[in-house]
Design a protein around this motif. Sequence first.
Motif, mmCIF file in Angstrom:
data_model
loop_
_atom_site.group_PDB
_atom_site.id
_atom_site.type_symbol
_atom_site.label_atom_id
_atom_site.label_comp_id
_atom_site.label_asym_id
_atom_site.label_seq_id
_atom_site.Cartn_x
_atom_site.Cartn_y
_atom_site.Cartn_z
ATOM 1 N N LEU A 121 21.642 97.131 11.459
ATOM 2 C CA LEU A 121 21.326 98.026 10.344
ATOM 3 C C LEU A 121 20.053 98.801 10.679
ATOM 4 O O LEU A 121 19.042 98.209 11.038
ATOM 5 C CB LEU A 121 21.090 97.164 9.094
ATOM 6 C CG LEU A 121 21.330 97.757 7.717
ATOM 7 C CD1 LEU A 121 22.754 98.274 7.600
ATOM 8 C CD2 LEU A 121 21.088 96.689 6.655
ATOM 9 N N SER A 122 20.135 100.121 10.576
ATOM 10 C CA SER A 122 18.937 100.946 10.727
ATOM 11 C C SER A 122 18.804 101.822 9.492
ATOM 12 O O SER A 122 19.759 101.988 8.725
ATOM 13 C CB SER A 122 19.037 101.823 11.980
ATOM 14 O OG SER A 122 19.021 101.030 13.141
ATOM 15 N N LEU A 123 17.621 102.347 9.305
ATOM 16 C CA LEU A 123 17.368 103.204 8.136
ATOM 17 C C LEU A 123 16.600 104.439 8.590
ATOM 18 O O LEU A 123 15.754 104.355 9.489
ATOM 19 C CB LEU A 123 16.563 102.416 7.089
ATOM 20 C CG LEU A 123 16.122 103.141 5.814
ATOM 21 C CD1 LEU A 123 16.090 102.157 4.635
ATOM 22 C CD2 LEU A 123 14.765 103.808 5.963
ATOM 23 N N VAL A 124 16.923 105.559 7.972
ATOM 24 C CA VAL A 124 16.148 106.769 8.257
ATOM 25 C C VAL A 124 15.785 107.464 6.947
ATOM 26 O O VAL A 124 16.592 107.528 6.014
ATOM 27 C CB VAL A 124 16.898 107.738 9.209
ATOM 28 C CG1 VAL A 124 18.227 108.193 8.622
ATOM 29 C CG2 VAL A 124 16.029 108.944 9.564
ATOM 30 N N HIS A 125 14.539 107.906 6.890
ATOM 31 C CA HIS A 125 14.103 108.752 5.787
ATOM 32 C C HIS A 125 13.532 110.027 6.401
ATOM 33 O O HIS A 125 12.667 109.949 7.278
ATOM 34 C CB HIS A 125 13.037 108.039 4.950
ATOM 35 C CG HIS A 125 12.383 108.944 3.945
ATOM 36 N ND1 HIS A 125 13.052 109.430 2.836
ATOM 37 C CD2 HIS A 125 11.132 109.479 3.885
ATOM 38 C CE1 HIS A 125 12.243 110.201 2.138
ATOM 39 N NE2 HIS A 125 11.073 110.259 2.762
ATOM 40 N N VAL A 126 14.046 111.158 5.966
ATOM 41 C CA VAL A 126 13.573 112.423 6.531
ATOM 42 C C VAL A 126 12.615 113.098 5.562
ATOM 43 O O VAL A 126 12.942 113.315 4.391
ATOM 44 C CB VAL A 126 14.749 113.362 6.871
ATOM 45 C CG1 VAL A 126 14.214 114.657 7.482
ATOM 46 C CG2 VAL A 126 15.717 112.685 7.814
ATOM 47 N N ILE A 127 11.431 113.382 6.060
ATOM 48 C CA ILE A 127 10.429 114.096 5.269
ATOM 49 C C ILE A 127 10.617 115.578 5.544
ATOM 50 O O ILE A 127 10.482 116.031 6.679
ATOM 51 C CB ILE A 127 9.006 113.660 5.678
ATOM 52 C CG1 ILE A 127 8.839 112.147 5.489
ATOM 53 C CG2 ILE A 127 7.955 114.438 4.897
ATOM 54 C CD1 ILE A 127 7.621 111.565 6.211
ATOM 55 N N GLU A 128 10.975 116.296 4.471
ATOM 56 C CA GLU A 128 11.170 117.738 4.644
ATOM 57 C C GLU A 128 9.835 118.455 4.513
ATOM 58 O O GLU A 128 9.138 118.274 3.502
ATOM 59 C CB GLU A 128 12.111 118.272 3.576
ATOM 60 C CG GLU A 128 13.550 117.928 3.816
ATOM 61 C CD GLU A 128 14.437 118.540 2.749
ATOM 62 O OE1 GLU A 128 14.876 119.687 2.929
ATOM 63 O OE2 GLU A 128 14.679 117.879 1.742
ATOM 64 N N PRO A 129 9.459 119.266 5.491
ATOM 65 C CA PRO A 129 8.237 120.058 5.342
ATOM 66 C C PRO A 129 8.324 120.884 4.055
ATOM 67 O O PRO A 129 9.400 121.402 3.729
ATOM 68 C CB PRO A 129 8.253 120.968 6.569
ATOM 69 C CG PRO A 129 9.129 120.278 7.553
ATOM 70 C CD PRO A 129 10.147 119.533 6.751
ATOM 71 N N LEU A 130 7.230 120.962 3.314
ATOM 72 C CA LEU A 130 7.272 121.664 2.025
ATOM 73 C C LEU A 130 7.767 123.094 2.179
ATOM 74 O O LEU A 130 8.494 123.601 1.342
ATOM 75 C CB LEU A 130 5.893 121.650 1.367
ATOM 76 C CG LEU A 130 5.462 120.273 0.845
ATOM 77 C CD1 LEU A 130 4.068 120.347 0.233
ATOM 78 C CD2 LEU A 130 6.445 119.746 -0.192
ATOM 79 N N LEU A 145 14.812 95.305 9.191
ATOM 80 C CA LEU A 145 13.575 95.088 9.947
ATOM 81 C C LEU A 145 12.751 96.379 10.074
ATOM 82 O O LEU A 145 13.319 97.459 10.262
ATOM 83 C CB LEU A 145 13.919 94.557 11.345
ATOM 84 C CG LEU A 145 14.799 93.290 11.343
ATOM 85 C CD1 LEU A 145 15.193 92.909 12.760
ATOM 86 C CD2 LEU A 145 14.087 92.143 10.639
ATOM 87 N N PRO A 146 11.419 96.254 9.956
ATOM 88 C CA PRO A 146 10.550 97.442 10.038
ATOM 89 C C PRO A 146 10.802 98.273 11.295
ATOM 90 O O PRO A 146 10.788 99.506 11.249
ATOM 91 C CB PRO A 146 9.140 96.843 10.045
ATOM 92 C CG PRO A 146 9.277 95.513 9.390
ATOM 93 C CD PRO A 146 10.650 95.012 9.723
ATOM 94 N N GLN A 147 11.064 97.595 12.437
ATOM 95 C CA GLN A 147 11.264 98.351 13.679
ATOM 96 C C GLN A 147 12.588 99.145 13.688
ATOM 97 O O GLN A 147 12.792 99.987 14.558
ATOM 98 C CB GLN A 147 11.189 97.432 14.915
ATOM 99 C CG GLN A 147 12.241 96.338 14.955
ATOM 100 C CD GLN A 147 11.745 95.013 14.351
ATOM 101 O OE1 GLN A 147 10.961 95.017 13.395
ATOM 102 N NE2 GLN A 147 12.196 93.904 14.885
ATOM 103 N N ASP A 148 13.473 98.860 12.727
ATOM 104 C CA ASP A 148 14.726 99.604 12.644
ATOM 105 C C ASP A 148 14.674 100.699 11.580
ATOM 106 O O ASP A 148 15.707 101.282 11.230
ATOM 107 C CB ASP A 148 15.891 98.643 12.353
ATOM 108 C CG ASP A 148 16.124 97.679 13.508
ATOM 109 O OD1 ASP A 148 15.953 98.106 14.670
ATOM 110 O OD2 ASP A 148 16.455 96.498 13.259
#
Lengths: 145, 145
Positions: free
Chosen positions: B34-43, B81-84
């Motif tokens: 299991l991995s997770l991604v969060h994308v921060i969009e530039p304003l 896991l934080p590394q994922d």
Amino acid sequence: MAYQHILIATDLSAECHRVLRPATQMQSALGCKLSLVHVIEPLGLRFGADVPLDPGILHDQQARQATARLDEVLDDWPTLLPQDCHLRHGQPRAEIHQLARDLGCDLILVGSHGRHGLALLLGSTASDLLSDAPCDVLAINLKKD
Amino acid sequence: MAYQHILIATDLSAECHRVLRPATQMQSALGCKLSLVHVIEPLGLRFGADVPLDPGILHDQQARQATARLDEVLDDWPTLLPQDCHLRHGQPRAEIHQLARDLGCDLILVGSHGRHGLALLLGSTASDLLSDAPCDVLAINLKKD
């Protein structure tokens, strides 16, 4: 993830087996119910114009072709029962969502060609299905092989 | 359906648990990674305009907020896991697809608000993710409760 009732939305094309395979695998793994829907789009809807032919004849011909094709598909997937397969006429998203509501489905399984740009505007059932879906939608990527 | 590596694409909102729950259930049922991604969009990307502030400061602030929020989420889901977990900056679809390719993921799990009409044009990550996806996409309906 304990889905109870999966609705397969399919165009009955040669690629439909790539959606039916995971669907029947989930059926046996989860013990869930499996239904199938194929929506026949009126030719006028598909081409955005009137067709200079008797629409009643075309309608019957489309339905006969779809029924024959569905019979072929069912031969390959015996755990999918004929009484759980539905042919509908109309706009795919509206018909599929309505049937999912009527049957109480909690997952719609659909093949996705991953179209983008102009091709997406011209119609991608998978992408279209997400809008206002009454339940979860699993899009099986048909491009990956 | 034996998915090996699931990528959760999340906005880390309060609703993200409704995607993390089925993801961790699949993790334990299938024994998959299991991995997770969060994308921060530039304003500037989000509002389509330049912002009269130092973009470097904003960038750092967004990243700090996202990291803090991710830590909160991880407290509730110890099998993740934080590394994922990956924070990326950029356009969500491009970043999520690229990470799915880099990690060799075979399923992207995303929450869907089932937007339609104008709201869909203004941006629905779930619907957007289907275009050109490198793998299957499961859209969890966040409207159904």
